[in-house]
Design a protein around this motif. Sequence first.
Motif, short mmCIF file in Angstrom:
data_model
loop_
_atom_site.label_atom_id
_atom_site.label_comp_id
_atom_site.label_asym_id
_atom_site.label_seq_id
_atom_site.Cartn_x
_atom_site.Cartn_y
_atom_site.Cartn_z
N ALA A 177 -53.61 48.46 33.45
CA ALA A 177 -53.38 47.13 34.02
C ALA A 177 -51.91 46.77 34.02
CB ALA A 177 -54.17 46.11 33.23
N LYS A 178 -51.52 45.98 35.00
CA LYS A 178 -50.13 45.59 35.18
C LYS A 178 -50.08 44.07 35.33
CE LYS A 178 -50.78 49.86 37.11
NZ LYS A 178 -52.16 50.42 37.31
N SER A 179 -49.26 43.43 34.54
CA SER A 179 -49.23 41.98 34.57
C SER A 179 -47.83 41.43 34.80
CB SER A 179 -49.75 41.42 33.25
OG SER A 179 -49.61 40.01 33.22
N ILE A 201 -40.03 48.19 33.86
CA ILE A 201 -41.47 48.23 33.59
C ILE A 201 -41.65 48.83 32.21
CG2 ILE A 201 -43.75 48.74 34.55
CD1 ILE A 201 -42.43 50.51 36.59
N LYS A 202 -42.65 48.38 31.51
CA LYS A 202 -43.01 49.04 30.27
C LYS A 202 -44.49 48.87 29.99
CE LYS A 202 -41.76 45.18 27.24
NZ LYS A 202 -40.94 44.87 26.06
N ALA A 203 -45.02 49.83 29.26
CA ALA A 203 -46.35 49.71 28.68
C ALA A 203 -46.19 49.05 27.31
CB ALA A 203 -46.98 51.08 28.52
N TYR A 204 -47.20 48.32 26.86
CA TYR A 204 -47.10 47.72 25.52
C TYR A 204 -48.48 47.63 24.89
CZ TYR A 204 -48.57 43.30 27.73
OH TYR A 204 -49.27 42.33 28.40
N PRO A 233 -52.00 47.81 28.96
CA PRO A 233 -51.28 46.78 29.73
C PRO A 233 -49.82 47.17 29.96
CG PRO A 233 -51.53 46.09 27.43
CD PRO A 233 -52.11 47.48 27.54
N HIS A 234 -49.30 46.72 31.08
CA HIS A 234 -47.89 46.95 31.42
C HIS A 234 -47.26 45.63 31.85
CE1 HIS A 234 -49.77 50.91 32.02
NE2 HIS A 234 -48.59 51.45 31.84
N LEU A 235 -45.98 45.49 31.57
CA LEU A 235 -45.26 44.29 31.96
C LEU A 235 -44.43 44.58 33.21
CD1 LEU A 235 -45.03 41.44 30.75
CD2 LEU A 235 -42.85 42.12 29.77
N ILE A 236 -44.61 43.73 34.22
CA ILE A 236 -44.01 43.95 35.54
C ILE A 236 -43.05 42.81 35.85
CG2 ILE A 236 -44.60 44.09 38.02
CD1 ILE A 236 -45.65 46.45 36.40
N PRO A 237 -41.92 43.09 36.49
CA PRO A 237 -40.94 42.03 36.76
C PRO A 237 -41.35 41.08 37.87
CG PRO A 237 -40.11 44.13 37.57
CD PRO A 237 -41.40 44.42 36.88
N LEU D 235 -46.50 50.43 43.71
CA LEU D 235 -45.19 49.93 44.10
C LEU D 235 -44.86 48.67 43.29
CD1 LEU D 235 -43.09 50.82 46.20
CD2 LEU D 235 -43.94 49.01 47.69
N ILE D 236 -43.70 48.68 42.66
CA ILE D 236 -43.30 47.63 41.72
C ILE D 236 -42.05 46.92 42.25
CG2 ILE D 236 -42.45 47.24 39.34
CD1 ILE D 236 -45.34 48.20 39.46
N PRO D 237 -41.96 45.61 42.09
CA PRO D 237 -40.80 44.88 42.65
C PRO D 237 -39.51 45.09 41.86
CG PRO D 237 -42.31 43.34 41.58
CD PRO D 237 -42.96 44.69 41.53
#
Lengths: 346, 346, 346, 346
Positions: A177-179, A201-204, A233-237, D235-237
């Motif tokens: 998952a990406k949030s 991006i990172k996983a945490y 989970p991943h943190l997305i900008p 695809l990531i911003p």
Amino acid sequence: MIKVGILGATGYVGIELVRILSQHPQVKIVSVVSQSFVGQNISDIYPNLRGIVDQKCEELDVEKIANRCDVVFTALPHGASKTVIPQFVQHGVKVIDLSGDFRYNDVSIYEKWYGTKHDNPELLDISVYGLPELHRDEIAKAHLIGNPGCYTTCSILALVPLIANKLIDTRHIIIDAKSGVSGAGRGLSLDTHFCECTENIKAYKVATHRHTSEIEQELSLVAGEEIILSFTPHLIPMKRGILSTAYADLKQKYTAGELLKIYEEYYKGEFFIRIYDEGKLPETNHVSGSNFVDIGLVVDERLNRVVVVSALDNLIKGAAGQAVQNMNIMFELDEKTGLVASGLYL
Amino acid sequence: MIKVGILGATGYVGIELVRILSQHPQVKIVSVVSQSFVGQNISDIYPNLRGIVDQKCEELDVEKIANRCDVVFTALPHGASKTVIPQFVQHGVKVIDLSGDFRYNDVSIYEKWYGTKHDNPELLDISVYGLPELHRDEIAKAHLIGNPGCYTTCSILALVPLIANKLIDTRHIIIDAKSGVSGAGRGLSLDTHFCECTENIKAYKVATHRHTSEIEQELSLVAGEEIILSFTPHLIPMKRGILSTAYADLKQKYTAGELLKIYEEYYKGEFFIRIYDEGKLPETNHVSGSNFVDIGLVVDERLNRVVVVSALDNLIKGAAGQAVQNMNIMFELDEKTGLVASGLYL
Amino acid sequence: MIKVGILGATGYVGIELVRILSQHPQVKIVSVVSQSFVGQNISDIYPNLRGIVDQKCEELDVEKIANRCDVVFTALPHGASKTVIPQFVQHGVKVIDLSGDFRYNDVSIYEKWYGTKHDNPELLDISVYGLPELHRDEIAKAHLIGNPGCYTTCSILALVPLIANKLIDTRHIIIDAKSGVSGAGRGLSLDTHFCECTENIKAYKVATHRHTSEIEQELSLVAGEEIILSFTPHLIPMKRGILSTAYADLKQKYTAGELLKIYEEYYKGEFFIRIYDEGKLPETNHVSGSNFVDIGLVVDERLNRVVVVSALDNLIKGAAGQAVQNMNIMFELDEKTGLVASGLYL
Amino acid sequence: MIKVGILGATGYVGIELVRILSQHPQVKIVSVVSQSFVGQNISDIYPNLRGIVDQKCEELDVEKIANRCDVVFTALPHGASKTVIPQFVQHGVKVIDLSGDFRYNDVSIYEKWYGTKHDNPELLDISVYGLPELHRDEIAKAHLIGNPGCYTTCSILALVPLIANKLIDTRHIIIDAKSGVSGAGRGLSLDTHFCECTENIKAYKVATHRHTSEIEQELSLVAGEEIILSFTPHLIPMKRGILSTAYADLKQKYTAGELLKIYEEYYKGEFFIRIYDEGKLPETNHVSGSNFVDIGLVVDERLNRVVVVSALDNLIKGAAGQAVQNMNIMFELDEKTGLVASGLYL
């Protein structure tokens, strides 16, 4: 008019509740509580609300709020409402809690994943897991709702039709998952410092994120057997939105078209769930700003594996919007009331 | 119900019209026109609208549309509606045009700044500049609206109280404006290619941007004398929002408090204009997603110069929202109908 | 090899010094000091440096550092190095200070804009303002450098050729500057919380930003008369880069081409200043990652006003890169040593 | 000095080659070829290069380039260099091709995944897959390199130690990868239009992305058996960077510490591979701007599953940097030459 109070109103989930409820035709916000901003106008903290909600933030006075409110939303960190929620319940005020405290059937699961004693285990007997698409009837009768987590809602709804229909091998489920960053709230931390997360991006919390246990609880319930799975989970900008990519091995051959029909059937009549046609997949900007969960899938025929992609707005269907949906059900309103705004796309 | 048609519905301004009008309680969208997507469902192009607006894109058939609509919004590039708008006008259909074509009183100004002949100069006599806060009465009676530009709305409203009250030296006005990328529309170009504009700022069309002439027209009208000024647009790596920073020399000494009182007075009763208290200034996330224009100011006492900061959402108060506000006025609805959503902040 | 120490090495400017100096062929980093991370490897704090700089962060022990270093960079908040810098100076260690403390000729200006007493006013007599393009000869002989601010460098270099040649009316200079978020450093604040600054622009410290006084000092020096001007900083959702847009009224008619020739002449031989051809303007992604300042301009003939656009990387030419450029000059190296990396564009 | 030519120099990979090679102490760029910009200075297209690389873009004249160059980098879409590469090879010029054309051992795999006939299948016999950490010796002797894909490099290096040591069940490998937008190149498309990809995430080409076949080829080679696996790109911003999250079931119990030791051992002496200590994981800003691949992992003991997280800069170790690393090997230079810049972090 339903009279509502919002505790923790100046956090990101709290203010989203204020924003959504301010547009709800059957709701009157009678109390916004924020310990950090007592006496300040909420529209001074969030100037987007000027002219729309210009109420003073109050201190937490349970008695006073209980006398004025039909329902209270508690948008505080887990454990923070321990003394408060039982009092509201005793006063006969309905409570929709947005922390993790009342999402569990089994207190030991909570205590294991949250690493703390539960303060009100007796309330778990009356609390209902507030995922309307799975528990609508119980929600309608509930006095205390444990409103689901953001990742959780996105992940569970993506997989339930496969599990309910026993189509997949439940030993190899992987949810990646990406949030967006708003899920981390308004509290300051290096992780949410602009320069540390933009262009990154990172996983945490790999293999240890608490939402794992919520997902497992609900999917196990549907499966009628214990399911444990990988959740990363991943943190997305970006600010808002969760995209979940789930992988599972099919027990037999199915085409994407066949599976999509099963999804359509399973979620028939669910306004907030949108199943994508074959060849199309959800993106977070399709749902940001709305209470929708969008679901699409691909079958990898080489591997006989299904990849389910689902998307929601973590602050709306993943938190405040779903809480309002629950309130609508509890007060016998049309479930969609105040929630029909489409996403913004832009 | 007001029956509306939207031309150019799949551009960024067009789709924002569709989104806003789909939530308007007195409107029925009877026709969405998009030459590039004829026959396709608009919610396939913009999946955020699925379940909310699932209409097929139509070809442009003026006759057919005129028969079914009370008002038509034309969201096409300048010059593109030249044959269409006169026909609608002749059919008695009200037209709100979002291009630059009908914003000018003097055709020669248009022709100079747009570098092209005007196709329908005769219509400039009947068209009204659709800035409600300045021209509400004319708008109410108009059949053809030239809906203002995004930079324009943000800049004009920031300066009018100073000029109307003759407080500033009009020879040294400088407007330095910053816009999100959605203002450039959905058409592909290197300028709006993600990797070229993220983590980047640039000035563009310095001293030559067309909106300069619109700002000058309206401010000159208020001043009763010709005003020419500097206007510099900048492209900022974000989707929505314009922030305008305007500089002007005060003719006499005023404190920020005194000037803010003058602004409050000037805009009394204007729901969509919010004047900030001294010490506070607008930011684009206060207005994004809403039809508000927020205005604040600082007086630099060393220089006796005022710096006015204003913000709006370029797609809403800068385009589609203002167009709906104009429609409300033309159809004698409460001006706020369908436009009271607060900004999202997040 | 020049032996260097870096104080405040784990802040954003400090780590940029470490990164740049780690690539410098004539430098040995002998000491990285960070009070918050004593004993930790700097590449654990900034993992981009693993395998390149794997040094332990030390406590601040002036004696020890002075014995081992030829030059010390102090990248601490203003006032923080008050007892430290005089000691280094006494030990004969050269100091390049990146705070505001040693940028001023007149202590009263510092005290007015920083709102505090200066701790070492006597050192202002020996400190040199470290802008090589203006003060190269003094820098070469200096023992203590006040390294210029980021906005300052970008603004001063944009205007000096106009002022030195007495081409503009100095009473109406306006500088509207836009900065990425890294300028605010690594310290946590709501202003730099991701969700508060992505998709947002704001002006801040209007008419009160400290860099105003630095710009005025240097331009006044060039002009031979006191200049006061408007300076407005804005926060932009990106990491690196400053774009400055400066406005000034020309005393006589000049074309852009004529002015650009004057700029080319003025900055002849300056490797790090790039003057743009007519019709082209700098953008921050042209300079990000490099030590260049890019300058372009437009003449608005209607107003006889020049608009100068300049861009730099706030962490490099606006801080760490310029500091290294100063070090090169002080140690009689080629000024470009270790600084010839081009910007990344992407 | 190695004389190099760069074909496709104005694409994103091409310009990254120009940028890196311009800092390489043993290289002279003798020819930059760009059909779209013939005769224009490359620093007018990419102004970050002004003062550093100010060369004119040339037309593609194989004869001329072959006479002047020792090695040619071809950074063109697959299929585009079909007639060109054999000619260079015949002239004895070494070729490093950055398309997919020469990455395969088996032409039928290429033809299946690329959906096209291969133009030069005979060259596959002499071409070498340019992943130095796996094929260093062959690269040293090669005349034609098929430089690996960005996702590929990131995914293969993350899994090889597990597969070489036969630690995982190869039937359930899942790779969920996330990439910045620069991977899509400079060609315009709606997918890379700023407003369509900022504040948005999406999965694409699920189960069909071409890099899948490259990953499978190399992992199968290491395993000595055919491996097929799930690969999902997102695809990531952001501009640069790939993060890959790979899942595999362990055949026996291992702790993270034990696995990390195996990785350390396997990659001993590999400068560009950095293995993270237990409890730490790579993020893309640790590698952006550098030629490093960073790898960390977590063991989910409940499931006996390993989650490997790897990160690289798609334009450097995923393309241009790796190509230069290959060149260094082919020309018997220190492999790190020109590639030791650390990432920027900010």
